[in-house]
Design a protein around this motif. Structure first.
Motif, short mmCIF file in Angstrom:
data_model
loop_
_atom_site.label_atom_id
_atom_site.label_comp_id
_atom_site.label_asym_id
_atom_site.label_seq_id
_atom_site.Cartn_x
_atom_site.Cartn_y
_atom_site.Cartn_z
N GLU A 132 0.79 -1.28 0.16
CA GLU A 132 -0.11 0.06 -0.23
C GLU A 132 0.69 1.15 -0.06
O GLU A 132 0.56 2.40 -0.64
N GLU A 133 2.03 0.91 0.66
CA GLU A 133 2.87 2.19 0.66
C GLU A 133 3.20 2.64 -0.69
O GLU A 133 3.82 3.84 -1.15
N GLY A 190 -0.68 2.84 -2.96
CA GLY A 190 -1.81 3.75 -2.68
C GLY A 190 -3.00 2.75 -2.17
O GLY A 190 -3.20 1.54 -2.59
N SER A 191 -3.87 3.11 -1.29
CA SER A 191 -4.84 2.82 -0.78
C SER A 191 -6.03 2.15 -1.93
O SER A 191 -6.48 1.24 -1.56
#
Length: 227
Positions: free
Chosen positions: A98-99, A102-103
């Motif tokens: 996710e880093e 992205g979400s």
């Protein structure tokens, strides 16, 4: 000497464990999507403790199945160990992924890998004849394998720190913290998993197909690698 009992003896005495402890990818922000998915999975598990049959009918992948169940099965788990293993592996790799992506993209990846895992199970899984309910699929394993596959593609040279233990008569006799290249983690993990499943076949007299849906794992993994 009774050679027929040797596989049972070996499996009873030796049991390898490989547990990822973390990755070399730094994290600078809160992984909200990872936490939200884990919270939703835990909530479904808690609700299913009180109303198991309605939750099973609603979320598990059946044959035939409405389209949403190809995704919803990932939020239901058969027992506490099944739940803990999936959310633990998802936290290790999902939060690192996710880093980078992205979400929103992580949420989309989880849904798509759940979907492809469900489709692969629906098309290729062949349950044993004595299975209690051969139609059902529950668990986020396909999605988790997809997340691991995506991690391998995006971070092929990163390092995964793992706890390796060899249990002998349920006593840990060899404990090591090892570092594996991301591209080597999944093959090594699957090798140990194969040892366990073959041991279950000869020791517990349980067919591997009754323990896990390999098509769902491979379907989710393929989606993670491609997407």
């Amino acid at each position: 000497m009774d050679l027929d009992g040797m596989p049972n003896l070996v499996q009873a005495f030796l049991f390898p464990l490989l547990v990822p402890l973390g990755t070399s990818q730094p994290r600078y922000r809160t992984p909200f999507a990872t936490l939200a998915i884990i919270a939703a999975i835990n909530l479904c598990y808690l609700v299913a403790l009180f109303i198991p049959e309605p939750m099973l009918a609603l979320l598990a992948l059946h044959r035939p199945a409405p389209l949403y169940q190809f995704v919803s099965h990932a939020f239901l788990h058969k027992d506490l160990l099944h739940l803990l293993l999936n959310i633990y592996f998802f936290w290790i790799f999902g939060s690192a992924l996710e880093e980078r992506i992205g979400s929103a993209r992580l949420l989309a990846l989880f849904v798509l890998c759940s979907l492809t895992g469900g489709v692969a199970h629906h098309l290729f899984y062949r349950p044993p004849a004595d299975a209690a309910d051969p139609r059902l699929l529950v668990g986020a394993s396909g999605a988790v394998f997809g997340v691991i596959g995506a991690y391998m593609i995006l971070f092929p040279y990163s390092t995964i720190r793992c706890w390796f233990c060899l249990l002998v008569l349920v006593v840990p006799m060899m404990i090591r913290v090892i570092h594996l290249n991301a591209l080597l983690f999944l093959p090594f993990y699957w090798l140990l998993d194969l040892f366990f499943r073959l041991g279950a076949l000869v020791w517990l007299d349980v067919a591997p197909a009754a323990i896990v849906s390999t098509p769902a794992h491979l379907g989710g993994l393929a989606a993670g690698v491609v997407l």
